[in-house]
Design an enzyme around this catalytic site. Sequence first.
Site, short mmCIF file in Angstrom:
data_model
loop_
_atom_site.label_atom_id
_atom_site.label_comp_id
_atom_site.label_asym_id
_atom_site.label_seq_id
_atom_site.Cartn_x
_atom_site.Cartn_y
_atom_site.Cartn_z
N ASN A 94 0.81 -1.22 0.00
CA ASN A 94 0.00 0.00 0.00
C ASN A 94 0.84 1.27 0.00
O ASN A 94 2.01 1.26 0.41
CB ASN A 94 -0.92 0.02 1.23
CG ASN A 94 -2.12 -0.89 1.05
OD1 ASN A 94 -2.61 -1.04 -0.05
ND2 ASN A 94 -2.59 -1.48 2.13
N HIS A 95 0.24 2.36 -0.44
CA HIS A 95 0.83 3.69 -0.37
C HIS A 95 0.03 4.52 0.63
O HIS A 95 -1.14 4.22 0.90
CB HIS A 95 0.78 4.37 -1.74
CG HIS A 95 1.77 3.81 -2.72
ND1 HIS A 95 2.35 4.57 -3.71
CD2 HIS A 95 2.30 2.57 -2.86
CE1 HIS A 95 3.18 3.84 -4.43
NE2 HIS A 95 3.15 2.60 -3.93
N PRO A 96 0.61 5.58 1.17
CA PRO A 96 -0.15 6.44 2.08
C PRO A 96 -1.29 7.11 1.34
O PRO A 96 -1.14 7.56 0.21
CB PRO A 96 0.90 7.45 2.57
CG PRO A 96 1.92 7.48 1.49
CD PRO A 96 1.98 6.08 0.96
N THR A 102 -0.55 10.25 -3.13
CA THR A 102 -0.21 8.90 -2.70
C THR A 102 1.25 8.56 -2.99
O THR A 102 1.69 7.45 -2.74
CB THR A 102 -1.10 7.87 -3.42
OG1 THR A 102 -0.93 8.01 -4.84
CG2 THR A 102 -2.57 8.06 -3.05
#
Length: 226
Positions: A94-96, A102
């Site tokens: 995942n990315h922030p 992102t």
Amino acid sequence: MADENRIPLPNPRTKNPLIFPDGSHDPATVFLSEVIDHPNIEVGDWTYYNDRSLPDDHAGALAPYLFPGAPEQLRIGRFCQIAQGVQFITATANHPMDGLSTYPFSVFDPDRMGTYRASLPRGRDTIVGHDCWIGREAVLMPGAELGCGVIVAARAVVRGKIPDYAVVSGNPAKIIRMRFNPAEISQLLEIAWWSWPSEKIARNLHLIEQGDVLALAEQNDVDTMN
């Protein structure tokens, strides 16, 4: 005359268990328990992976984003069959998503890389039940969970929980049929032949290969009484 005491199951501690008629071992077929040493990956005995590209890092090939010490686990049961190109996309991919972008800026900053990993949400474990067949280039998304006996078609993209003995295909993967009726599935889960001692599995291979659930259940009752 065949030796009735011969156990036809391969030694689960063998790296390359597939032996050709000329006595050579197939380097592309490996028992994953013997080639993966990763604190976040657990693989049951007799589960094999076939990859003609002969990867040096099987953990990296199968779960490229799962780093040692990640908050989630990948757990694979016994007697699974995993084809080339299968990937488990774990939550650490995942990315922030709390900011305006992102883009993972902190990944490229050695001083902040550790904080980036720590900021990722705790994802659900990815779980593969016993005796699952995962076809070529299938993808299991974060937190996917396969029940026992599931068949995943080639290039399927699996999300969420798949029930025992379902056959799934497509993107997103959908159930196209069940392999057995509910009563038979209940019997198979109760029998749990994959957890038997190897000698008992070997004695009953003819029944396991025939697909006669009732016959296997009856034989299991006989073995239990004895």
